[in-house]
Design a protein around this motif. Structure first.
Motif, PDB file in Angstrom:
ATOM      1  N   ASP A 147       3.566  10.498  -6.308  1.00  0.00           N
ATOM      2  CA  ASP A 147       4.870  10.813  -6.819  1.00  0.00           C
ATOM      3  C   ASP A 147       5.905  11.479  -5.845  1.00  0.00           C
ATOM      4  O   ASP A 147       6.093  12.576  -5.898  1.00  0.00           O
ATOM      5  N   THR A 148       6.168  10.632  -4.757  1.00  0.00           N
ATOM      6  CA  THR A 148       6.992  11.222  -3.663  1.00  0.00           C
ATOM      7  C   THR A 148       8.342  10.492  -3.778  1.00  0.00           C
ATOM      8  O   THR A 148       8.200   8.979  -3.915  1.00  0.00           O
ATOM      9  N   SER A 206       8.874   8.305   3.866  1.00  0.00           N
ATOM     10  CA  SER A 206       8.426   8.406   5.267  1.00  0.00           C
ATOM     11  C   SER A 206       7.591   9.605   5.381  1.00  0.00           C
ATOM     12  O   SER A 206       6.987   9.748   6.267  1.00  0.00           O
ATOM     13  N   GLN A 207       7.417  10.480   4.229  1.00  0.00           N
ATOM     14  CA  GLN A 207       6.623  11.499   4.400  1.00  0.00           C
ATOM     15  C   GLN A 207       5.033  10.987   4.350  1.00  0.00           C
ATOM     16  O   GLN A 207       4.348  11.594   5.058  1.00  0.00           O
ATOM     17  N   LEU A 208       5.004  10.142   3.461  1.00  0.00           N
ATOM     18  CA  LEU A 208       3.551   9.375   3.778  1.00  0.00           C
ATOM     19  C   LEU A 208       3.237   8.988   4.917  1.00  0.00           C
ATOM     20  O   LEU A 208       2.188   9.006   5.473  1.00  0.00           O
ATOM     21  N   VAL A 209       4.286   7.950   5.663  1.00  0.00           N
ATOM     22  CA  VAL A 209       4.024   7.541   7.009  1.00  0.00           C
ATOM     23  C   VAL A 209       3.534   8.646   7.901  1.00  0.00           C
ATOM     24  O   VAL A 209       2.785   8.611   8.645  1.00  0.00           O
ATOM     25  N   GLN A 210       4.397   9.906   7.702  1.00  0.00           N
ATOM     26  CA  GLN A 210       4.148  11.191   8.791  1.00  0.00           C
ATOM     27  C   GLN A 210       2.830  11.347   8.478  1.00  0.00           C
ATOM     28  O   GLN A 210       2.023  11.672   9.487  1.00  0.00           O
ATOM     29  N   ARG A 211       2.369  11.542   7.081  1.00  0.00           N
ATOM     30  CA  ARG A 211       0.931  12.143   6.804  1.00  0.00           C
ATOM     31  C   ARG A 211      -0.070  10.904   7.432  1.00  0.00           C
ATOM     32  O   ARG A 211      -1.075  11.513   7.901  1.00  0.00           O
ATOM     33  N   GLU A 228       0.755  -1.295  -0.053  1.00  0.00           N
ATOM     34  CA  GLU A 228      -0.043  -0.154   0.189  1.00  0.00           C
ATOM     35  C   GLU A 228       0.906   1.294  -0.055  1.00  0.00           C
ATOM     36  O   GLU A 228       0.635   2.194  -0.699  1.00  0.00           O
ATOM     37  N   LEU A 229       2.017   1.217   0.863  1.00  0.00           N
ATOM     38  CA  LEU A 229       2.881   2.355   0.723  1.00  0.00           C
ATOM     39  C   LEU A 229       3.429   2.662  -0.704  1.00  0.00           C
ATOM     40  O   LEU A 229       3.710   3.741  -0.986  1.00  0.00           O
ATOM     41  N   ALA A 230       3.993   1.514  -1.215  1.00  0.00           N
ATOM     42  CA  ALA A 230       4.478   1.647  -2.618  1.00  0.00           C
ATOM     43  C   ALA A 230       3.521   2.069  -3.433  1.00  0.00           C
ATOM     44  O   ALA A 230       3.988   3.082  -4.423  1.00  0.00           O
ATOM     45  N   LEU A 231       2.241   1.570  -3.579  1.00  0.00           N
ATOM     46  CA  LEU A 231       1.416   2.372  -4.574  1.00  0.00           C
ATOM     47  C   LEU A 231       1.043   3.810  -4.069  1.00  0.00           C
ATOM     48  O   LEU A 231       1.013   4.670  -5.232  1.00  0.00           O
ATOM     49  N   LEU A 232       0.809   4.287  -2.938  1.00  0.00           N
ATOM     50  CA  LEU A 232       0.790   5.599  -2.571  1.00  0.00           C
ATOM     51  C   LEU A 232       1.827   6.515  -2.939  1.00  0.00           C
ATOM     52  O   LEU A 232       1.638   7.422  -3.563  1.00  0.00           O
ATOM     53  N   ALA A 233       3.340   5.848  -2.685  1.00  0.00           N
ATOM     54  CA  ALA A 233       4.323   6.645  -3.240  1.00  0.00           C
ATOM     55  C   ALA A 233       4.382   6.904  -4.833  1.00  0.00           C
ATOM     56  O   ALA A 233       4.753   7.834  -5.290  1.00  0.00           O
ATOM     57  N   ALA A 234       4.188   5.926  -5.404  1.00  0.00           N
ATOM     58  CA  ALA A 234       3.708   5.922  -6.823  1.00  0.00           C
ATOM     59  C   ALA A 234       2.842   6.761  -7.283  1.00  0.00           C
ATOM     60  O   ALA A 234       3.136   7.648  -8.119  1.00  0.00           O
TER      61      ALA A 234
END
Length: 108
Positions: free
Chosen positions: A40-41, A45-50, A31-37
């Motif tokens: 476009d980050t 770790s920014q996504l985890v913080q969010r 899920e984190l990989a899909l969100l990062a893609a």
């Protein structure tokens, strides 16, 4: 438990989190990989913080944080933020009332 105990526990948890490294299960990693893609980050770790911010806000807005704080520490998030309980804010701690149910405020 009390407001002071909550403050002590939050401080202890904060200290324990200084060097935290989060391990992810396969589902969370996917899920984190899909969100990062998709978002476009370059820094996941920014996504985890969010995600932590979002979970915190949702928990506050739904009242779940107050429920858990009240059941464990007998305080609310507002009381934690202000550093005093509602009873202390209203002066109820300085002027305790009798718990006698038969007693009325105004008697004729």
């Amino acid at each position: 438990m009390s407001l002071d105990e909550l403050t002590d526990d939050v401080d202890a948890e904060y200290s324990a989190l200084r060097d935290v490294s989060v391990s992810l299960d396969e589902e969370s990693r996917t899920e984190l990989a899909l969100l990062a893609a998709a978002l476009d980050t370059d820094d996941p770790s920014q996504l985890v913080q969010r995600a932590v911010h979002m979970l915190f806000q949702t928990t506050v807005d739904s009242g779940k944080l107050d429920f858990h704080l009240r059941s464990r520490y007998d305080v609310t998030y507002d009381e934690y933020l202000s550093g005093m309980t509602y009873e202390e804010m209203t002066g109820g701690a300085a002027f305790p009332q009798k718990d006698d149910e038969d007693q009325r405020r105004y008697q004729f």
